[in-house]
Design a protein around this motif. Structure first.
Motif, PDB file in Angstrom:
ATOM      1  N   VAL A   1       0.847  -1.182   0.000  1.00 64.57           N
ATOM      2  CA  VAL A   1       0.000   0.000   0.000  1.00 64.57           C
ATOM      3  C   VAL A   1       0.887   1.238   0.000  1.00 64.57           C
ATOM      4  CG1 VAL A   1      -1.888   1.171   1.188  1.00 64.57           C
ATOM      5  CG2 VAL A   1      -1.637  -1.326   1.358  1.00 64.57           C
ATOM      6  N   GLY A   2       0.632   2.099  -0.965  1.00 58.49           N
ATOM      7  CA  GLY A   2       1.416   3.326  -1.079  1.00 58.49           C
ATOM      8  C   GLY A   2       1.140   4.264   0.084  1.00 58.49           C
ATOM      9  N   ASP A   3       2.169   5.020   0.452  1.00 60.56           N
ATOM     10  CA  ASP A   3       2.013   5.898   1.609  1.00 60.56           C
ATOM     11  C   ASP A   3       3.085   6.980   1.550  1.00 60.56           C
ATOM     12  OD1 ASP A   3       1.238   6.894   4.042  1.00 60.56           O
ATOM     13  OD2 ASP A   3       2.510   5.522   5.190  1.00 60.56           O
ATOM     14  N   GLY A   4       2.715   8.205   1.951  1.00 54.43           N
ATOM     15  CA  GLY A   4       3.735   9.259   2.060  1.00 54.43           C
ATOM     16  C   GLY A   4       3.911  10.073   0.794  1.00 54.43           C
ATOM     17  N   PHE A   5       2.839  10.209   0.004  1.00 53.11           N
ATOM     18  CA  PHE A   5       2.922  10.980  -1.235  1.00 53.11           C
ATOM     19  C   PHE A   5       2.935  12.477  -0.935  1.00 53.11           C
ATOM     20  CE2 PHE A   5       0.807  13.161  -4.801  1.00 53.11           C
ATOM     21  CZ  PHE A   5       1.693  12.824  -5.813  1.00 53.11           C
ATOM     22  N   ILE A   6       3.921  13.182  -1.457  1.00 50.39           N
ATOM     23  CA  ILE A   6       3.956  14.643  -1.356  1.00 50.39           C
ATOM     24  C   ILE A   6       4.135  15.168  -2.768  1.00 50.39           C
ATOM     25  CG2 ILE A   6       5.306  16.610  -0.514  1.00 50.39           C
ATOM     26  CD1 ILE A   6       5.924  14.647   1.941  1.00 50.39           C
TER      27      ILE A   6
ATOM     28  N   ALA B   1      11.442  13.337  -0.744  1.00 53.77           N
ATOM     29  CA  ALA B   1      10.274  13.908  -1.428  1.00 53.77           C
ATOM     30  C   ALA B   1      10.713  14.610  -2.715  1.00 53.77           C
ATOM     31  CB  ALA B   1       9.551  14.881  -0.499  1.00 53.77           C
ATOM     32  N   VAL B   2      11.878  15.246  -2.689  1.00 52.41           N
ATOM     33  CA  VAL B   2      12.369  15.944  -3.883  1.00 52.41           C
ATOM     34  C   VAL B   2      12.765  14.942  -4.963  1.00 52.41           C
ATOM     35  CG1 VAL B   2      14.243  17.362  -4.812  1.00 52.41           C
ATOM     36  CG2 VAL B   2      13.109  18.044  -2.701  1.00 52.41           C
ATOM     37  N   PHE B   3      13.552  13.933  -4.590  1.00 49.26           N
ATOM     38  CA  PHE B   3      14.000  13.058  -5.686  1.00 49.26           C
ATOM     39  C   PHE B   3      12.882  12.166  -6.228  1.00 49.26           C
ATOM     40  CE2 PHE B   3      16.289  10.386  -2.282  1.00 49.26           C
ATOM     41  CZ  PHE B   3      15.534   9.232  -2.436  1.00 49.26           C
ATOM     42  N   LEU B   4      11.875  11.873  -5.404  1.00 44.75           N
ATOM     43  CA  LEU B   4      10.763  11.090  -5.953  1.00 44.75           C
ATOM     44  C   LEU B   4       9.973  11.930  -6.960  1.00 44.75           C
ATOM     45  CD1 LEU B   4       9.578   9.023  -2.851  1.00 44.75           C
ATOM     46  CD2 LEU B   4      10.758   8.191  -4.891  1.00 44.75           C
ATOM     47  N   ASN B   5       9.821  13.221  -6.699  1.00 43.63           N
ATOM     48  CA  ASN B   5       9.169  14.096  -7.681  1.00 43.63           C
ATOM     49  C   ASN B   5      10.011  14.234  -8.951  1.00 43.63           C
ATOM     50  OD1 ASN B   5       6.497  15.466  -6.960  1.00 43.63           O
ATOM     51  ND2 ASN B   5       7.619  15.564  -5.019  1.00 43.63           N
ATOM     52  N   TRP B   6      11.322  14.252  -8.764  1.00 44.79           N
ATOM     53  CA  TRP B   6      12.220  14.322  -9.931  1.00 44.79           C
ATOM     54  C   TRP B   6      12.089  13.054 -10.786  1.00 44.79           C
ATOM     55  CZ3 TRP B   6      17.460  11.894 -10.260  1.00 44.79           C
ATOM     56  CH2 TRP B   6      18.132  12.252 -11.420  1.00 44.79           C
TER      57      TRP B   6
ATOM     58  N   ARG C   1       6.636   4.475  -0.119  1.00 45.56           N
ATOM     59  CA  ARG C   1       6.627   5.837  -0.657  1.00 45.56           C
ATOM     60  C   ARG C   1       6.666   5.826  -2.179  1.00 45.56           C
ATOM     61  NH1 ARG C   1      10.381   9.814   3.030  1.00 45.56           N
ATOM     62  NH2 ARG C   1       9.545  11.460   1.722  1.00 45.56           N
ATOM     63  N   ILE C   2       7.473   4.936  -2.741  1.00 42.35           N
ATOM     64  CA  ILE C   2       7.555   4.842  -4.203  1.00 42.35           C
ATOM     65  C   ILE C   2       6.206   4.425  -4.780  1.00 42.35           C
ATOM     66  CG2 ILE C   2       8.602   3.567  -6.102  1.00 42.35           C
ATOM     67  CD1 ILE C   2      11.152   3.374  -4.399  1.00 42.35           C
ATOM     68  N   LYS C   3       5.595   3.466  -4.098  1.00 45.09           N
ATOM     69  CA  LYS C   3       4.294   2.957  -4.547  1.00 45.09           C
ATOM     70  C   LYS C   3       3.262   4.096  -4.602  1.00 45.09           C
ATOM     71  CE  LYS C   3       2.577  -0.581  -6.195  1.00 45.09           C
ATOM     72  NZ  LYS C   3       3.271  -1.303  -7.263  1.00 45.09           N
ATOM     73  N   ALA C   4       3.359   5.002  -3.644  1.00 45.89           N
ATOM     74  CA  ALA C   4       2.417   6.120  -3.603  1.00 45.89           C
ATOM     75  C   ALA C   4       2.606   7.042  -4.817  1.00 45.89           C
ATOM     76  CB  ALA C   4       2.595   6.914  -2.315  1.00 45.89           C
ATOM     77  N   TYR C   5       3.828   7.132  -5.311  1.00 49.19           N
ATOM     78  CA  TYR C   5       4.098   7.977  -6.476  1.00 49.19           C
ATOM     79  C   TYR C   5       3.787   7.258  -7.782  1.00 49.19           C
ATOM     80  CZ  TYR C   5       6.408  11.654  -3.793  1.00 49.19           C
ATOM     81  OH  TYR C   5       6.672  12.693  -2.924  1.00 49.19           O
TER      82      TYR C   5
END
Ligand code: ADP
Ligand code: ZN
Ligand code: ZN
Length: 715
Positions: free
Chosen positions: A141-146, A187-192, A220-224
């Motif tokens: 389950v995805g979690d921590g999406f910003i 949070a920055v590199f996942l948005n990148w 966190r990745i799953k949430a993105y």
């Protein structure tokens, strides 16, 4: 005659490398009809070798051989796999050359076991088909999406630099993203990465230092990227799962590859970006076989494939930090904690100051209390009263590091190593209390009497996590105490369940090794304490202080993460006899850059890495003298051959810090130069010379096992 010539076409000869310390490949004949395909470079095959059957990789296809064609043996089987992609083979070739190991030794260990069991090859296509149809795999389950919009101004700026014009063109960039723990780097590199994965085929590689960090990041990745296939590759994943994850990466199906250092060598035909999280971490260095640095190989790979690579850390390694400072790498910084919390206050407890210690007159002063200073005990009580969790770090697992006899001074030495056997109390590693050697794994029952003099009064010296846990339980009987170390996580089938307990608030005091220090985003820790930092302050290894500093910043970062702006940011207490040491003084001010500048100065003056380059020649023998002699002879012959010059220094051979392990005695030779190319040439010359008189890496004459290591991280 005529007819026969027409029937037999040109032979197909393939050159195959094996997982053996042999510098050359071997020629085999390829029967295209029998194997059902034409050979390609990068094909995995089964071949006869000596009297055995071996797995190898095709590195050359031709119609000729330097050997008699008629005498060549045939390739027996072809793996049901596409050929490894050319970019990966380039990487492997580089790694093999740079780290002075054969190509086969470099490639084959990186291929999961599942693909090296030839008996299974026939069944694999079936297995994969079954898997394909099994749609209801357990879902994370995805979690921590910003989202991009939710980023704070600092983060938005950082992201803007990452996604710039250059990002649209295919080009090589190395970016250091430096920001204190909890500043929102992830949070920055996942948005990148999200901007890169807009390309429907793109693959990205995300490296983390430890398997304990993957579950949280996975969510966190799953949430993105809820719809993308993610492959998780680390030593904790079962062989079968790893085999499938690797297959999905090599066929391009998995677009996100998350893993530890071994994942850096995964074939990814559509690789578009790499992130190395906690880039300074020493776990990126492989310490067996081809001793590569996963971070350095990832940078080489990014360069070779003209793609960006981002290195992220709160405490960058000195080499990365200097490269960013000098403009060789791009430098992006985040200087605020994302959720507005302040950094924890640092307290140095001088353990030599009697005021900080319990005195016999103190209420309830017991033997247990001697494990924790009075100042720290008060702080813990206060923190518990405020309903906050405490994290107490000690870098030694087990009950006590050594058992001793008070009558004759006998100590629990390991019979195979120059190390003491550690006492583990019942329940840690099994049902009974034991002595265990952390170097060779030898386990012995606890003697009832001293083996030397028969005395029954055996005492433990020093303390580890287990003893500390006992003491803490006694001092705070109401508190719920949890021990987190490799022993307790083994017992719980991995550390994840233990971390979850902390996250869920079912624990008041955590006692653990550095395992708990890294990465985890705990929300309610008010106090962090470090008990035995000094041990690593004055070590023989010049990198010890750098590592200690990084670890202290990391562990401090576990405190007070989720506080409201301006409020308490948590506290970190460090017990030390040397509060004036530079490491602690920079820590007091959270001055990462100051510490790195200070360290850079020291290293530059001493001409140590990164201001020079090093390599080791290891030698292992039945006794130390032989190993030293072997290295001394090597050094003399290098001198005679003119390899040793002003620009290339070879030190005298010395015993290793832990000299004897598992019955072998070990020595090493340090080679140093400020010229990379010279060092490389010297190492190649040494390799060649040693190989001439060796079988694999064992010298024929003296049976010495030797190994060359490039860029060692511990001397
Ligand atoms: P780092 O990687 O630098 O340690 P993280 O990205 O893990 O930092 O962020 C630390 C914590 O702050 C996490 O709980 C994360 O969810 C949260 N966080 C990050 N960015 C923001 C933001 N812009 N707004 C609110 N919370 C954030
Ligand atoms: Zn004795
Ligand atoms: Zn041992």
């Amino acid at each position: 005659m005529q007819a026969q010539k027409q029937l037999s076409p040109k032979p197909i000869v393939v050159q195959v490398v094996l997982d053996k310390p042999l510098s050359q490949g071997f020629d085999y004949l390829w029967d295209a009809e029998k194997l059902g395909a034409l050979p390609e470079i990068g094909h995995l095959v089964e071949v006869p070798f000596g009297r055995a059957i071996s797995i190898g990789l095709v590195i050359k296809v031709s119609a000729h051989s330097d050997y008699e064609i008629d005498k060549l043996k045939q390739v027996r089987q072809l793996a049901p796999l596409p050929a490894l992609d050319p970019a990966l083979l380039r990487l492997m070739n580089f790694a093999s050359q740079y780290y002075i190991h054969s190509l086969g030794e470099t490639i084959l260990p990186s291929i999961p076991q599942m693909w090296k069991k030839t008996g299974e090859w026939e069944k694999i296509p079936n297995k994969l088909a079954v898997l394909e149809n099994k749609k209801n795999k357990p879902q994370i389950v995805g979690d921590g999406f910003i989202s991009e919009d939710q980023l704070n101004p600092d983060q938005k700026n950082a992201l803007k630099v990452l996604i710039n014009e250059a990002a649209n063109k295919k080009c090589f960039r190395v970016i250091l993203l430096q920001g204190q723990t909890g500043s929102g780097k992830t949070a920055v590199f996942l948005n990148w990465l999200s901007s890169i994965l807009v390309d429907p085929c793109a693959q990205i590689l995300l490296l983390v230092p430890e398997i304990n960090l993957t579950p949280q990041l996975e969510r966190r990745i799953k949430a993105y990227f809820p719809d993308k296939v993610m492959a998780v590759l680390h030593s904790g994943v079962s062989e079968k799962k790893r085999g499938i994850a690797w297959y999905e990466a090599m066929t391009g199906k998995a677009q996100i590859i998350l893993g530890t250092r071994l994942a850096a060598l995964t074939p990814m035909p559509n690789l578009r970006a790499v992130v190395v999280d906690e880039e300074h971490d020493s776990s990126y260095k492989q310490q067996e076989g081809t001793r590569y640095s996963a971070r350095d190989l990832a940078i080489w790979r990014a360069h070779d494939q003209s793609i960006p690579i981002l290195l992220s850390s709160a405490t960058p390694s000195l080499e990365t930090w200097l490269a960013a400072k000098s403009g060789r790498y791009e430098y992006v910084r985040l200087d605020q904690r994302a959720q507005g919390a302040r950094l924890p206050r640092v307290h140095l407890i001088n353990t030599r100051d009697p005021q900080n210690q319990f005195s016999p007159g103190d209420v309830g002063a017991s033997k247990q209390k001697s494990l924790v200073s009075k100042t720290l005990a008060h702080a813990i009580s206060k923190n518990l009263a405020a309903k906050k969790q405490c994290l107490i770090l000690i870098n030694r697992r087990g009950y006590a590091p050594v058992l001793s006899c008070s009558a004759c001074n006998w100590l629990s030495k390991c019979t195979h190593c120059s190390a003491y056997m550690v006492l583990h109390k019942a329940g840690a590693l099994g049902k009974r209390s034991i002595l265990s050697c952390h170097h060779c794994g030898l386990v012995k029952p606890i003697p009832n009497f001293c083996p030397e003099c028969g005395n029954a009064d055996l005492k433990t010296l020093g303390h580890g996590t287990q003893k500390l846990e006992d003491a803490i339980e006694e001092m705070w009987p109401e508190a719920r105490v949890l021990r987190v170390d490799t022993d307790s996580s083994k017992k719980n089938k991995g550390a994840e369940a233990l971390f979850q307990k902390i996250h869920d608030g079912n624990v008041d005091i955590v006692v653990g090794t550095q395992m708990i220090a890294k990465g985890h985003d705990y929300q309610n820790i008010g106090l962090v304490a470090v008990l035995d930092a000094d041990g690593r302050l004055y070590s023989a290894d010049f990198r010890a202080a750098e590592r200690l500093f990084a670890q202290l910043i990391q562990v401090a970062g576990r405190a007070g993460r989720a506080e409201v702006s301006g409020q308490n940011g948590g506290d970190i207490y460090i017990e030390t006899q040397y509060p004036e040491a530079a490491v602690y003084q920079y820590l007091l001010r959270h001055d990462v850059d100051g510490f790195l500048a200070y360290t850079a100065n020291e290293r530059e003056e001493a001409k140590l890495p990164p201001f020079s380059y090093q390599a080791l020649v290891h030698a292992e023998a039945k006794n130390l003298d032989k190993a030293i002699q072997f290295l001394t002879e090597l050094k003399s012959s290098l001198k005679i051959k003119g390899v040793i010059t002003k620009q290339l220094k070879v030190y005298d051979p010395v015993p290793k810090t832990v000299m004897r392990v598992a019955g072998s005695e070990r020595a090493q030779l340090v080679i140093e130069s400020d010229n990379r190319k010279l060092l490389q040439e010297a190492l190649e010359a040494i390799d060649q010379q040693l190989r001439q008189d060796s079988q694999g890496r064992i010298s024929k004459a003296s049976r010495i096992r030797w190994l060359i290591e490039r860029d060692p991280i511990a001397i």
